[in-house]
Design a protein around this motif. Structure first.
Motif, mmCIF file in Angstrom:
data_model
loop_
_atom_site.group_PDB
_atom_site.id
_atom_site.type_symbol
_atom_site.label_atom_id
_atom_site.label_comp_id
_atom_site.label_asym_id
_atom_site.label_seq_id
_atom_site.Cartn_x
_atom_site.Cartn_y
_atom_site.Cartn_z
ATOM 1 N N LEU A 33 119.325 -45.381 -31.847
ATOM 2 C CA LEU A 33 119.597 -45.495 -30.413
ATOM 3 C C LEU A 33 119.871 -46.946 -30.024
ATOM 4 N N LYS A 34 119.051 -47.839 -30.539
ATOM 5 C CA LYS A 34 119.258 -49.260 -30.235
ATOM 6 C C LYS A 34 120.611 -49.727 -30.750
ATOM 7 N N ASP A 35 121.006 -49.245 -31.906
ATOM 8 C CA ASP A 35 122.297 -49.619 -32.479
ATOM 9 C C ASP A 35 123.449 -49.153 -31.586
ATOM 10 N N PHE A 36 123.382 -47.924 -31.103
ATOM 11 C CA PHE A 36 124.431 -47.437 -30.202
ATOM 12 C C PHE A 36 124.500 -48.286 -28.934
ATOM 13 N N ALA A 37 123.356 -48.652 -28.392
ATOM 14 C CA ALA A 37 123.335 -49.459 -27.168
ATOM 15 C C ALA A 37 123.878 -50.862 -27.419
ATOM 16 N N GLN A 38 123.455 -51.488 -28.505
ATOM 17 C CA GLN A 38 123.839 -52.874 -28.764
ATOM 18 C C GLN A 38 125.281 -53.004 -29.253
ATOM 19 N N ARG A 39 125.707 -52.119 -30.117
ATOM 20 C CA ARG A 39 127.045 -52.247 -30.705
ATOM 21 C C ARG A 39 128.148 -51.658 -29.837
ATOM 22 N N ILE A 44 121.564 -45.089 -22.830
ATOM 23 C CA ILE A 44 120.609 -44.334 -23.642
ATOM 24 C C ILE A 44 119.674 -43.520 -22.757
ATOM 25 N N THR A 45 119.508 -42.248 -23.122
ATOM 26 C CA THR A 45 118.518 -41.382 -22.488
ATOM 27 C C THR A 45 117.604 -40.834 -23.577
ATOM 28 N N VAL A 46 116.300 -41.038 -23.409
ATOM 29 C CA VAL A 46 115.301 -40.456 -24.299
ATOM 30 C C VAL A 46 114.821 -39.172 -23.630
ATOM 31 N N ILE A 47 115.041 -38.052 -24.297
ATOM 32 C CA ILE A 47 114.556 -36.762 -23.805
ATOM 33 C C ILE A 47 113.259 -36.497 -24.558
ATOM 34 N N TYR A 48 112.147 -36.670 -23.857
ATOM 35 C CA TYR A 48 110.846 -36.617 -24.533
ATOM 36 C C TYR A 48 110.261 -35.216 -24.477
ATOM 37 N N GLN A 49 109.957 -34.674 -25.641
ATOM 38 C CA GLN A 49 109.403 -33.332 -25.773
ATOM 39 C C GLN A 49 108.002 -33.356 -26.377
ATOM 40 N N GLY A 50 107.247 -34.409 -26.095
ATOM 41 C CA GLY A 50 105.905 -34.531 -26.632
ATOM 42 C C GLY A 50 104.908 -34.794 -25.522
ATOM 43 N N SER A 51 103.685 -35.159 -25.928
ATOM 44 C CA SER A 51 102.643 -35.416 -24.931
ATOM 45 C C SER A 51 101.877 -36.703 -25.219
ATOM 46 N N ASP A 52 102.387 -37.509 -26.112
ATOM 47 C CA ASP A 52 101.697 -38.713 -26.550
ATOM 48 C C ASP A 52 102.179 -39.932 -25.759
ATOM 49 N N ASP A 53 101.332 -40.415 -24.853
ATOM 50 C CA ASP A 53 101.703 -41.589 -24.054
ATOM 51 C C ASP A 53 101.846 -42.839 -24.919
ATOM 52 N N GLU A 54 101.136 -42.896 -26.041
ATOM 53 C CA GLU A 54 101.250 -44.043 -26.944
ATOM 54 C C GLU A 54 102.662 -44.127 -27.522
ATOM 55 N N PHE A 55 103.259 -42.974 -27.820
ATOM 56 C CA PHE A 55 104.628 -42.971 -28.342
ATOM 57 C C PHE A 55 105.579 -43.545 -27.300
ATOM 58 N N LEU A 56 105.430 -43.129 -26.052
ATOM 59 C CA LEU A 56 106.302 -43.661 -24.994
ATOM 60 C C LEU A 56 106.104 -45.161 -24.824
ATOM 61 N N ALA A 57 104.894 -45.647 -25.027
ATOM 62 C CA ALA A 57 104.644 -47.086 -24.965
ATOM 63 C C ALA A 57 105.375 -47.801 -26.104
ATOM 64 N N ALA A 66 114.389 -55.357 -27.509
ATOM 65 C CA ALA A 66 115.810 -55.447 -27.863
ATOM 66 C C ALA A 66 116.687 -55.675 -26.627
ATOM 67 N N GLY A 67 116.078 -55.693 -25.443
ATOM 68 C CA GLY A 67 116.841 -55.919 -24.216
ATOM 69 C C GLY A 67 117.693 -54.733 -23.801
ATOM 70 N N ILE A 68 117.240 -53.527 -24.127
ATOM 71 C CA ILE A 68 118.015 -52.325 -23.856
ATOM 72 C C ILE A 68 117.435 -51.574 -22.663
ATOM 73 N N THR A 69 118.312 -51.245 -21.727
ATOM 74 C CA THR A 69 117.929 -50.425 -20.591
ATOM 75 C C THR A 69 118.109 -48.963 -20.988
ATOM 76 N N TYR A 70 117.141 -48.142 -20.663
ATOM 77 C CA TYR A 70 117.192 -46.735 -21.038
ATOM 78 C C TYR A 70 116.439 -45.918 -19.992
ATOM 79 N N THR A 71 116.583 -44.615 -20.052
ATOM 80 C CA THR A 71 115.813 -43.733 -19.182
ATOM 81 C C THR A 71 115.051 -42.737 -20.037
ATOM 82 N N VAL A 72 113.925 -42.266 -19.509
ATOM 83 C CA VAL A 72 113.136 -41.223 -20.164
ATOM 84 C C VAL A 72 113.147 -40.005 -19.262
ATOM 85 N N GLU A 73 113.457 -38.875 -19.841
ATOM 86 C CA GLU A 73 113.449 -37.606 -19.125
ATOM 87 C C GLU A 73 112.514 -36.652 -19.842
#
Length: 125
Positions: A33-39, A44-57, A66-73
């Protein structure tokens, strides 16, 4: 981040979304994902299908570093969300499985193929 698209591929992959669940494969998909954003300057949209807040952190730390703006849905209906948002590329990380287990894990991928017009990149780890 790229100010203007500089590759032909970047014109067709402006919006890249990934379905992540907090697994090891999801963590490894972050580098893609970072590669697509940088190159290519992809949004970038992260579609999160889990329940672990540590992963989102971890996602936030990795993308921010990496200086990448993204959204989480966190959609309740994944396929409907993908159909409506229609990303240019849908990234689906899949941990190495074989046989019947692989077919079961591929269910969401096959559904996405039938249900969306997005291109799909399956990352097998």
């Amino acid at each position: 981040m790229v100010d203007e698209p500089s590759y032909e591929l970047s014109f067709s992959l402006r919006h890249v979304a990934a379905v992540l669940d907090g697994s090891r494969a999801s963590l490894r998909a972050l580098s893609v994902l970072k590669d697509f954003a940088q190159r290519y300057g992809s949004r970038i949209t992260v579609i999160y299908q889990g329940s672990d807040d540590e992963f989102l952190a971890l996602v936030k730390e990795s993308m921010s570093k990496a200086g990448i703006t993204y959204t989480v849905e966190k959609p309740s209906d994944l396929l409907e969300f993908i159909r409506i948002k229609a990303p240019d590329l849908l990234v689906l990380p899949l941990e190495g499985r074989t046989g019947a287990e692989a077919l079961e894990a591929a269910g969401p991928i096959l559904s996405a193929l039938a249900y969306t017009e997005s291109s799909i990149l399956v990352l097998r780890y």
